[in-house]
Design a protein around this motif. Structure first.
Motif, PDB file in Angstrom:
ATOM      1  N   GLY A  97     -96.591  -7.832  -6.987  1.00 12.16           N
ATOM      2  CA  GLY A  97     -96.768  -6.502  -7.566  1.00 12.16           C
ATOM      3  C   GLY A  97     -96.245  -5.404  -6.661  1.00 12.16           C
ATOM      4  O   GLY A  97     -95.555  -4.480  -7.112  1.00 12.16           O
ATOM      5  N   LEU A  98     -96.545  -5.496  -5.359  1.00  9.83           N
ATOM      6  CA  LEU A  98     -96.063  -4.492  -4.403  1.00  9.83           C
ATOM      7  C   LEU A  98     -94.545  -4.577  -4.237  1.00  9.83           C
ATOM      8  O   LEU A  98     -93.858  -3.549  -4.183  1.00  9.83           O
ATOM      9  N   ILE A  99     -94.026  -5.780  -4.178  1.00  9.34           N
ATOM     10  CA  ILE A  99     -92.578  -5.978  -4.068  1.00  9.34           C
ATOM     11  C   ILE A  99     -91.882  -5.348  -5.269  1.00  9.34           C
ATOM     12  O   ILE A  99     -90.877  -4.649  -5.129  1.00  9.34           O
ATOM     13  N   GLN A 100     -92.418  -5.581  -6.460  1.00  8.78           N
ATOM     14  CA  GLN A 100     -91.809  -5.025  -7.673  1.00  8.78           C
ATOM     15  C   GLN A 100     -91.815  -3.494  -7.640  1.00  8.78           C
ATOM     16  O   GLN A 100     -90.834  -2.863  -8.033  1.00  8.78           O
ATOM     17  N   LYS A 101     -92.893  -2.896  -7.169  1.00  9.94           N
ATOM     18  CA  LYS A 101     -92.954  -1.435  -7.079  1.00  9.94           C
ATOM     19  C   LYS A 101     -91.896  -0.904  -6.114  1.00  9.94           C
ATOM     20  O   LYS A 101     -91.263   0.126  -6.375  1.00  9.94           O
ATOM     21  N   LEU A 102     -91.699  -1.592  -4.988  1.00 11.76           N
ATOM     22  CA  LEU A 102     -90.677  -1.148  -4.029  1.00 11.76           C
ATOM     23  C   LEU A 102     -89.274  -1.305  -4.607  1.00 11.76           C
ATOM     24  O   LEU A 102     -88.415  -0.437  -4.422  1.00 11.76           O
ATOM     25  N   ILE A 103     -89.019  -2.390  -5.318  1.00  6.61           N
ATOM     26  CA  ILE A 103     -87.707  -2.606  -5.933  1.00  6.61           C
ATOM     27  C   ILE A 103     -87.469  -1.592  -7.041  1.00  6.61           C
ATOM     28  O   ILE A 103     -86.408  -0.971  -7.113  1.00  6.61           O
ATOM     29  N   THR A 104     -88.463  -1.387  -7.896  1.00  6.78           N
ATOM     30  CA  THR A 104     -88.345  -0.405  -8.977  1.00  6.78           C
ATOM     31  C   THR A 104     -88.111   0.993  -8.419  1.00  6.78           C
ATOM     32  O   THR A 104     -87.404   1.796  -9.023  1.00  6.78           O
ATOM     33  N   GLY A 105     -88.665   1.271  -7.244  1.00  8.75           N
ATOM     34  CA  GLY A 105     -88.489   2.568  -6.595  1.00  8.75           C
ATOM     35  C   GLY A 105     -87.180   2.713  -5.847  1.00  8.75           C
ATOM     36  O   GLY A 105     -87.008   3.649  -5.076  1.00  8.75           O
ATOM     37  N   GLY A 106     -86.248   1.779  -6.035  1.00  6.19           N
ATOM     38  CA  GLY A 106     -84.941   1.894  -5.414  1.00  6.19           C
ATOM     39  C   GLY A 106     -84.695   0.936  -4.268  1.00  6.19           C
ATOM     40  O   GLY A 106     -83.672   1.026  -3.586  1.00  6.19           O
ATOM     41  N   GLY A 107     -85.608  -0.014  -4.052  1.00 12.19           N
ATOM     42  CA  GLY A 107     -85.448  -0.965  -2.959  1.00 12.19           C
ATOM     43  C   GLY A 107     -84.634  -2.182  -3.359  1.00 12.19           C
ATOM     44  O   GLY A 107     -84.171  -2.303  -4.492  1.00 12.19           O
ATOM     45  N   SER A 108     -84.464  -3.096  -2.407  1.00 16.17           N
ATOM     46  CA  SER A 108     -83.719  -4.324  -2.664  1.00 16.17           C
ATOM     47  C   SER A 108     -84.350  -5.483  -1.892  1.00 16.17           C
ATOM     48  O   SER A 108     -84.958  -5.288  -0.841  1.00 16.17           O
ATOM     49  N   VAL A 109     -84.173  -6.676  -2.430  1.00 12.69           N
ATOM     50  CA  VAL A 109     -84.731  -7.873  -1.804  1.00 12.69           C
ATOM     51  C   VAL A 109     -83.935  -8.205  -0.552  1.00 12.69           C
ATOM     52  O   VAL A 109     -82.704  -8.227  -0.570  1.00 12.69           O
ATOM     53  N   GLY A 110     -84.649  -8.447   0.544  1.00 13.85           N
ATOM     54  CA  GLY A 110     -84.012  -8.920   1.762  1.00 13.85           C
ATOM     55  C   GLY A 110     -84.074 -10.432   1.819  1.00 13.85           C
ATOM     56  O   GLY A 110     -83.091 -11.110   2.066  1.00 13.85           O
ATOM     57  N   MET A 111     -85.262 -10.990   1.562  1.00 15.00           N
ATOM     58  CA  MET A 111     -85.490 -12.431   1.502  1.00 15.00           C
ATOM     59  C   MET A 111     -86.417 -12.665   0.321  1.00 15.00           C
ATOM     60  O   MET A 111     -87.475 -12.037   0.239  1.00 15.00           O
ATOM     61  N   PRO A 112     -86.038 -13.532  -0.601  1.00 20.10           N
ATOM     62  CA  PRO A 112     -86.895 -13.762  -1.766  1.00 20.10           C
ATOM     63  C   PRO A 112     -88.310 -14.166  -1.361  1.00 20.10           C
ATOM     64  O   PRO A 112     -88.506 -14.895  -0.386  1.00 20.10           O
ATOM     65  N   PHE A 113     -89.268 -13.695  -2.122  1.00 21.97           N
ATOM     66  CA  PHE A 113     -90.672 -14.032  -1.891  1.00 21.97           C
ATOM     67  C   PHE A 113     -90.916 -15.410  -2.472  1.00 21.97           C
ATOM     68  O   PHE A 113     -90.886 -15.611  -3.692  1.00 21.97           O
ATOM     69  N   GLU A 114     -91.135 -16.385  -1.589  1.00 21.47           N
ATOM     70  CA  GLU A 114     -91.350 -17.759  -2.029  1.00 21.47           C
ATOM     71  C   GLU A 114     -92.170 -18.505  -0.995  1.00 21.47           C
ATOM     72  O   GLU A 114     -92.445 -17.983   0.085  1.00 21.47           O
ATOM     73  N   LYS A 115     -92.538 -19.711  -1.328  1.00 26.25           N
ATOM     74  CA  LYS A 115     -93.343 -20.509  -0.408  1.00 26.25           C
ATOM     75  C   LYS A 115     -92.493 -20.836   0.826  1.00 26.25           C
ATOM     76  O   LYS A 115     -91.386 -21.340   0.729  1.00 26.25           O
ATOM     77  N   ALA A 116     -93.058 -20.530   1.987  1.00 27.00           N
ATOM     78  CA  ALA A 116     -92.357 -20.722   3.256  1.00 27.00           C
ATOM     79  C   ALA A 116     -92.648 -22.107   3.830  1.00 27.00           C
ATOM     80  O   ALA A 116     -93.644 -22.727   3.466  1.00 27.00           O
TER      81      ALA A 116
END
Length: 141
Positions: A97-116
């Motif tokens: 949810g927080l990642i989506q808000k940052l992306i929607t606000g003009g951000g971009s993915v640096g490393m996909p959010f996934e199981k490490a």
């Protein structure tokens, strides 16, 4: 006052916009003071009255402090530096949810959010100000 530790970010003239954006994304309480709000007599410099002298965003996870960098000839690079802000949350869905808000606000993915490989969830996002946010959440299993 108790002892605390907070991240401090010097931004290149857009601190008000950044802190207001982070307030919308993360919630909490924002305290923002511009130079024009302060008594300036006796200051050793003449800052732009619209620039942020000091801001603190207090969230459930901690504090982020900062302001506009002083015009002293230093370049304050934000994007591409070695630091990031690590935000650990309770569930992967909280992080998404927080990642989506940052992306929607003009951000971009640096490393996909996934199981490490170490078993937790992890990923990074650069917000529109160039700040890298790392997100971590425990695995549901």
């Amino acid at each position: 006052m108790s002892t605390t530790l907070a991240t401090y970010i010097a931004l290149p003239g857009n601190a008000a916009e950044a802190f207001e954006h982070w307030h919308r994304v993360f919630g909490g309480e924002l305290d923002l003071t511009r130079y024009g709000d302060m008594h300036m007599e006796g200051m050793p410099f003449e800052p732009d009255p619209q620039h942020v002298a000091h801001a603190v965003l207090t969230t459930a996870g901690g504090q982020i402090a900062g302001g506009d960098a002083m015009e002293d000839g230093n370049d304050y690079l934000v994007h591409g530096t070695a630091y990031s802000l690590l935000y650990s949350v309770e569930t992967p869905d909280d992080a998404r949810g927080l990642i989506q808000k940052l992306i929607t606000g003009g951000g971009s993915v640096g490393m996909p959010f996934e199981k490490a490989p170490w078993g937790e969830w992890y990923g990074t996002v650069f917000d529109r100000f160039g700040v890298m946010w790392s997100f971590s959440a425990p695995s549901a299993d």
